[in-house]
Design a protein around this motif. Structure first.
Motif, PDB file in Angstrom:
ATOM      1  N   ILE A  28      17.649   1.276  -2.483  1.00 36.82           N
ATOM      2  CA  ILE A  28      16.418   1.951  -2.636  1.00 36.82           C
ATOM      3  C   ILE A  28      15.182   1.702  -1.515  1.00 36.82           C
ATOM      4  CG2 ILE A  28      16.303   2.542  -4.985  1.00 36.82           C
ATOM      5  CD1 ILE A  28      14.403   0.440  -5.503  1.00 36.82           C
ATOM      6  N   GLU A  29      14.474   2.274  -0.950  1.00 37.21           N
ATOM      7  CA  GLU A  29      13.716   2.379   0.270  1.00 37.21           C
ATOM      8  C   GLU A  29      12.147   2.582  -0.135  1.00 37.21           C
ATOM      9  OE1 GLU A  29      15.778   5.065   2.542  1.00 37.21           O
ATOM     10  OE2 GLU A  29      17.531   3.579   3.003  1.00 37.21           O
ATOM     11  N   PRO A  30      11.402   1.914  -1.050  1.00 36.38           N
ATOM     12  CA  PRO A  30      10.290   1.905  -1.421  1.00 36.38           C
ATOM     13  C   PRO A  30       9.445   1.700  -0.098  1.00 36.38           C
ATOM     14  CG  PRO A  30      10.920  -0.074  -2.472  1.00 36.38           C
ATOM     15  CD  PRO A  30      11.975   0.749  -1.913  1.00 36.38           C
ATOM     16  N   GLY A  31       8.049   2.366   0.139  1.00 45.92           N
ATOM     17  CA  GLY A  31       7.140   2.062   1.095  1.00 45.92           C
ATOM     18  C   GLY A  31       5.995   1.867   0.469  1.00 45.92           C
ATOM     19  N   ARG A  32       5.333   3.404   0.096  1.00 47.66           N
ATOM     20  CA  ARG A  32       4.008   3.467  -0.439  1.00 47.66           C
ATOM     21  C   ARG A  32       3.719   2.546  -1.459  1.00 47.66           C
ATOM     22  NH1 ARG A  32       1.269   8.463   0.492  1.00 47.66           N
ATOM     23  NH2 ARG A  32       2.885   9.273   1.084  1.00 47.66           N
ATOM     24  N   LEU A  33       4.585   2.497  -2.436  1.00 51.07           N
ATOM     25  CA  LEU A  33       4.266   1.771  -3.731  1.00 51.07           C
ATOM     26  C   LEU A  33       4.171   0.335  -3.430  1.00 51.07           C
ATOM     27  CD1 LEU A  33       5.209   2.879  -7.178  1.00 51.07           C
ATOM     28  CD2 LEU A  33       4.822   0.602  -6.799  1.00 51.07           C
TER      29      LEU A  33
END
Length: 421
Positions: free
Chosen positions: A274-279
């Motif tokens: 998975i590639e979360p950034g904003r959170l």
């Protein structure tokens, strides 16, 4: 949850009063909390506990090397979308085998850079890109590991400028053509197919679009395996949203997102990325600015700040909301007044908020924009020859400048005057 709280009437970043940082570095500045970055990354990592997985931080959200190194130390991989981001990740100490290269327009030079420096996989977005990658890999005597990004034609129900999973968007290959594209990939000499990639957009506040996309990916996985492809990794992208206002209903938690992944894809036995950034970064950062003037207008008052649209472009570009709060805590029950909160850039678009209810503020007072850690500093510019503002990282009672404000001389001397002038 974040670690920007009032303490003794003053807004703190962890254990540091923001006024102390302002005195040291000047305003405006970005400030990030190590504790918040750590907490948010671990929420995603723990949500997938028990599954073979890697959380690759989408570094386009906030790419300062200090942030990258903080997350890499927790076990994060990195999702990059340019050769520059790839080099930045390496410089921050992230090994190539933990870097995923995404993006719709990778050049041959970028492909070569990553193949020579080491890469976990390329998320390929078109047949021409796949053929070019094969050619580059063959010329180097290597094989490029790839997933193919499929476009599932799912409405992410987010802002049009950050939706990526509908048929009219530029990203990925239509899922209806995926089997033919995978067949071509298997025949290319410089390509090794390892999985499937999907990413439907950013700032999603519901799980249902993820469910629809992941069910399509599950079906495709079984179809491709039946045709002989070794699908062993699923890259699910990122996109989970954050609450930009305290009054909004909270978006789903990473634990809910993890449960959805288990439900829709857990039976396939694939490694999950998975590639979360904003959170991870959004609520871990704030922008602190000083009031220059309070101006009376026709039927409205303007709060003119020293921060501008070049420092935080999201309100001008996306009509985005950021909570704005005074650094000195207002007295209980103080009457609020509506302000148009604006910057000094010579454009009407340099407006952060209209009619925003705030306690009375005066020249020289400090305000903070919450949830500014993602797509804040990384999207800033030197428009109007305004210097890029400092970035500061806090860790407990310590803080450090992780990007200094350039001087006017440093900015201007980057220009080169031709000999004939």
């Amino acid at each position: 949850m974040d670690h920007f709280l009032y303490r003794d009437g003053v807004l703190h970043a962890e254990d540091v009063p923001l006024a102390e940082i302002a005195e040291a570095v000047g305003t405006p500045f970005y400030c990030y909390s190590t504790a918040t970055l750590t907490r948010h990354f671990r929420l995603f990592d723990e949500a997938l506990e028990g599954m073979d997985h890697l959380v690759c931080y989408a570094m386009k959200a906030a790419s300062n090397q200090a942030i990258l190194r903080t997350l890499a130390g927790l076990g994060a991989g990195m999702d990059v979308v340019s050769g520059g981001e790839y080099m930045r990740a390496l410089a921050a100490g992230v090994p190539g085998e933990r870097i995923v290269f995404s993006g719709v327009g990778k050049t041959r030079d970028e492909m070569r850079l990553a193949l020579e420096g080491g890469i976990r996989q390329f998320n390929v977005e078109s047949e021409p890109e796949m053929r070019a990658l094969s050619e580059v890999a063959v010329s180097l005597g290597v094989v490029a590991p790839i997933t193919v990004r499929v476009n599932p034609d799912v409405d992410a129900k987010t802002h049009a400028k950050i939706a990526t999973g509908k048929s009219e968007n530029k990203f990925g290959i239509p899922i209806s053509r995926a089997r033919a594209v995978y067949a071509e990939a298997a025949a290319l000499p410089g390509i090794e197919v390892i999985g499937i990639d999907v990413h439907i957009g950013s700032q999603l506040t519901e799980l249902e679009p993820f469910r629809q996309a992941y069910q399509k990916v599950a079906d495709l996985t079984e179809e491709l395996r039946a045709e002989g492809h070794d699908i062993r990794r699923l890259d699910l992208g990122g996109g989970l949203g954050i609450p930009y206002t305290r009054s909004n209903e909270a978006p789903p938690l990473p634990t809910d997102y993890g449960a959805l992944i288990r439900e829709t894809l857990g039976h396939l036995g694939c490694e999950i990325e998975i590639e979360p950034g904003r959170l991870v970064a959004g609520n871990a950062g704030i922008l602190v600015s000083e009031v220059i003037y309070v101006k009376e207008g026709e039927g409205r008052d303007f709060l003119i700040l020293d921060a501008a649209m070049n420092d935080l472009i999201r309100p001008a570009m996306y009509d985005a909301h950021h909570d704005i709060i005074p650094v000195v805590e207002p007295a209980p029950g103080v009457e609020q007044t509506p302000y148009d909160v604006v910057g000094p850039v010579c454009e009407s678009g340099d407006t952060f908020a209209r009619g925003r209810m705030l306690p009375p503020l005066a020249e020289g007072e400090l305000v903070a924009f919450r949830s500014a850690g993602a797509y804040g500093a990384v999207m800033s510019s030197e428009y109007n020859t305004r210097p890029l503002i400092p970035e500061v990282l806090v860790n407990g009672r310590e803080f450090a400048v992780i990007r200094a404000r350039p001087t006017f001389d440093e900015m201007i001397n980057r220009d080169t005057i031709p000999e004939w002038l």
